[in-house]
Design an enzyme around this catalytic site. Structure first.
Site, short mmCIF file in Angstrom:
data_model
loop_
_atom_site.label_atom_id
_atom_site.label_comp_id
_atom_site.label_asym_id
_atom_site.label_seq_id
_atom_site.Cartn_x
_atom_site.Cartn_y
_atom_site.Cartn_z
CB CYS A 96 -30.67 22.56 -4.71
SG CYS A 96 -30.43 23.20 -6.38
CB CYS A 155 -40.83 19.97 -14.61
SG CYS A 155 -40.96 21.73 -14.78
CD GLU A 168 -34.36 23.87 -14.98
OE1 GLU A 168 -34.59 22.69 -15.24
OE2 GLU A 168 -34.84 24.45 -14.00
N GLY A 191 -26.97 26.48 -11.23
CA GLY A 191 -25.59 26.88 -10.98
C GLY A 191 -25.40 28.02 -10.02
CD GLU A 192 -23.11 30.79 -6.14
OE1 GLU A 192 -24.12 30.46 -5.49
OE2 GLU A 192 -22.83 31.98 -6.36
CG ASN A 240 -41.10 24.09 -6.09
OD1 ASN A 240 -42.28 24.07 -5.78
ND2 ASN A 240 -40.53 25.12 -6.69
CB CYS A 282 -35.38 32.24 -14.01
SG CYS A 282 -34.48 31.29 -12.83
CB CYS A 303 -24.80 23.59 -8.76
SG CYS A 303 -24.13 24.71 -7.50
CB SER A 334 -29.40 31.07 -1.40
OG SER A 334 -29.94 31.37 -2.65
CG LEU A 335 -29.71 33.26 5.64
CD1 LEU A 335 -28.21 33.41 5.70
CD2 LEU A 335 -30.39 34.40 6.41
CG HIS A 336 -31.84 28.55 1.71
ND1 HIS A 336 -32.94 29.18 1.17
CD2 HIS A 336 -30.97 28.40 0.68
CE1 HIS A 336 -32.73 29.40 -0.12
NE2 HIS A 336 -31.55 28.95 -0.44
CB SER A 362 -29.69 34.38 -6.63
OG SER A 362 -29.86 33.48 -5.55
CB CYS A 418 -28.11 23.47 -1.48
SG CYS A 418 -26.94 24.84 -1.62
N1 SAH Z 1 -26.80 29.04 -6.79
C1 SAH Z 1 -27.49 30.25 -6.56
C2 SAH Z 1 -28.50 30.57 -7.64
C3 SAH Z 1 -29.30 29.46 -8.19
S1 SAH Z 1 -30.34 28.62 -7.03
C4 SAH Z 1 -28.15 30.25 -5.20
O1 SAH Z 1 -28.17 29.21 -4.55
O2 SAH Z 1 -28.61 31.32 -4.81
C5 SAH Z 1 -31.55 29.88 -6.79
C6 SAH Z 1 -32.62 29.53 -5.80
O3 SAH Z 1 -33.30 28.34 -6.17
C7 SAH Z 1 -32.14 29.25 -4.39
O4 SAH Z 1 -32.15 30.37 -3.58
C8 SAH Z 1 -33.20 28.38 -3.85
O5 SAH Z 1 -34.06 29.20 -3.12
C9 SAH Z 1 -34.00 27.92 -5.02
N2 SAH Z 1 -34.19 26.48 -4.95
C10 SAH Z 1 -33.28 25.50 -5.12
N3 SAH Z 1 -33.87 24.30 -4.96
C11 SAH Z 1 -35.17 24.52 -4.69
C12 SAH Z 1 -36.30 23.68 -4.42
N4 SAH Z 1 -36.19 22.37 -4.43
N5 SAH Z 1 -37.49 24.28 -4.17
C13 SAH Z 1 -37.61 25.61 -4.18
N6 SAH Z 1 -36.59 26.45 -4.44
C14 SAH Z 1 -35.39 25.92 -4.69
FE1 SF4 Z 2 -28.63 24.68 -5.97
FE2 SF4 Z 2 -27.81 27.24 -5.73
FE3 SF4 Z 2 -27.14 25.36 -3.87
FE4 SF4 Z 2 -26.07 25.24 -6.33
S1 SF4 Z 2 -25.77 26.85 -4.80
S2 SF4 Z 2 -26.85 23.51 -5.14
S3 SF4 Z 2 -27.80 25.94 -7.58
S4 SF4 Z 2 -29.21 26.14 -4.37
#
Ligand code: SAH
Ligand code: SF4
Length: 360
Positions: A120, A337, A93, A162-163, A294, A106, A113, A216-218, A194, A117
């Site tokens: 995700c 979606c 997408e 994806g990463e 989300n 985007c 991936c 993406s720290l989180h 990212s 995480c």
């Molecule tokens: N893999 C890379 C880039 C793609 S994911 C990474 O992880 O940075 C990019 C962003 O999507 C992540 O930083 C995360 O913030 C966001 N993301 C993933 N799942 C999500 C969800 N369920 N709700 C909101 N943001 C999400």
């Molecule tokens: Fe999702 Fe990015 Fe984590 Fe892969 S690395 S699972 S795309 S948040």
């Protein structure tokens, strides 16, 4: 016979070596780059400054083809979500976000991936394949040319599926085309990669190309991050912060890094987490982008209340951090979606494609 090459994903340097391989002068590469990425022309026969013989030669050994738009969904605010079919049949997408003075795209760098995480949907889907550079730049090409908008794409974020740093070469090759003056001419400020923290490849990235960096720290400590961003077990927070500092040093500390922090109810959204976060980031020039979770089918996580989200944000701001909140624009697109998933479940090789994340 050798397989034909898809020239859509070739940077200037790659086109130059392609032309030298077929005994043609280097300047042909510049002509081709302009035809494809500035004029949107995919047919060699329409490239009037290439002579007839060369066009025939190109037709016999190469082609230019973007991926195919399978579905598009437009939200009330004008955000467009596309489902795109790759040559293999896999789906990815991409999302276009129009704003007042810009139009952000985007892009996805992988189908699925491997990093899993826990919040995700792409991670839940598992890894399918790396995208080729023509499939990455093809997303930008499609956005600009498949339908003529008044405003072409002004900003790119690698925040789709994806990463990106695990599909390194194709991402760099496509980013080179995004930046080149004879192609899209986007400055490094307008291209953000990212990463969830593939530490060795952060250094490799800034050695190869100058783009903006988001991490993406989180989570503010290893215990929690190990759990929700499993790649942290391999590359813990300290090593990630060090890599970011090296990136900032490389540019004489004139830059800042975007720190993405998803807010998940009861998991990482307390004031104690915010406090730890400010301590962790105190020595690094950054801005923080908060992303309320989300939800998607199959996940037990919840988005915190707006009150909690604002408390977290205010805490960071009071400590002097530039903090932005990326709120999903209405449930409407999520609804779209959801329907998309339903519709597609039958059409994509029985694969469950889950739409997720975004939309600022
Ligand atoms: N893999 C890379 C880039 C793609 S994911 C990474 O992880 O940075 C990019 C962003 O999507 C992540 O930083 C995360 O913030 C966001 N993301 C993933 N799942 C999500 C969800 N369920 N709700 C909101 N943001 C999400
Ligand atoms: Fe999702 Fe990015 Fe984590 Fe892969 S690395 S699972 S795309 S948040």
């Amino acid at each position: 016979m050798q397989a034909k090459e898809n020239l859509l994903g070739y940077s200037l340097e790659s086109l130059e070596s392609f032309f030298s391989k077929i005994n043609e002068p280097k300047f042909r590469a510049k002509q081709l780059l302009k035809w494809i990425h500035q004029k949107g022309v995919l047919d060699f026969n329409l490239m009037t400054d290439l002579n007839k013989d060369l066009r025939a030669k190109l037709n016999s050994i190469a082609y230019i083809k973007p991926p195919i738009i399978h579905e598009e969904h437009v939200s009330k605010e004008g955000t467009i979500k596309y489902l795109i079919a790759l040559e293999s049949g896999s789906m990815i997408e991409m999302v276009e976000i129009p704003e007042k003075n810009r139009r952000t795209l985007c892009v996805s760098s992988q189908a699925g991936c491997a990093l899993q995480c826990t919040f995700c949907a792409t991670g839940a889907q598992g890894f399918d394949q790396n995208l080729d550079s023509h499939e990455i730049i093809g997303q930008l090409w499609l956005s600009n040319f498949h339908r003529k908008y008044n405003q072409p794409i002004t900003n790119i974020v690698f925040m789709g599926m994806g990463e990106p740093l695990l599909n390194f070469d194709a991402v760099i090759e496509s980013a080179k085309i995004m930046k080149h003056q004879l192609a899209y001419g986007l400055s490094r400020k307008r291209i953000t990669i990212s990463t969830s923290g593939i530490v060795p490849n952060i250094k490799k990235l800034y050695d190869e190309i100058d783009v903006s960096l988001a991490i993406s720290l989180h989570a503010p400590d290893d215990n929690l991050r190990d759990e929700i961003v499993p790649i942290n077990n391999k590359y813990p927070i300290d090593s990630l912060i060090d890599a970011c500092k090296d990136y900032l040093n490389k540019y004489q500390n004139k830059r800042s890094i975007t720190v993405e922090y998803i807010l998940i109810d009861g998991i990482n959204d307390s004031i104690l987490h915010a406090k730890k976060l400010t301590r962790l980031l105190s020595t690094m020039s950054c801005k923080i982008n908060l992303i309320p979770f989300n939800s998607f089918k199959g996940s037990n996580y919840k988005r915190p209340t707006l009150k909690k989200i604002n408390l977290f944000k205010d805490y960071l701001m009071n400590k002097g951090y530039i903090t932005t909140l990326r709120i999903t624009r209405g449930d409407e697109i999520d609804g779209a979606c959801g329907q998309l998933v339903g519709n597609l479940a039958h059409s994509i090789k029985g694969k469950h494609l889950i739409s997720h994340k975004l939309i600022s």
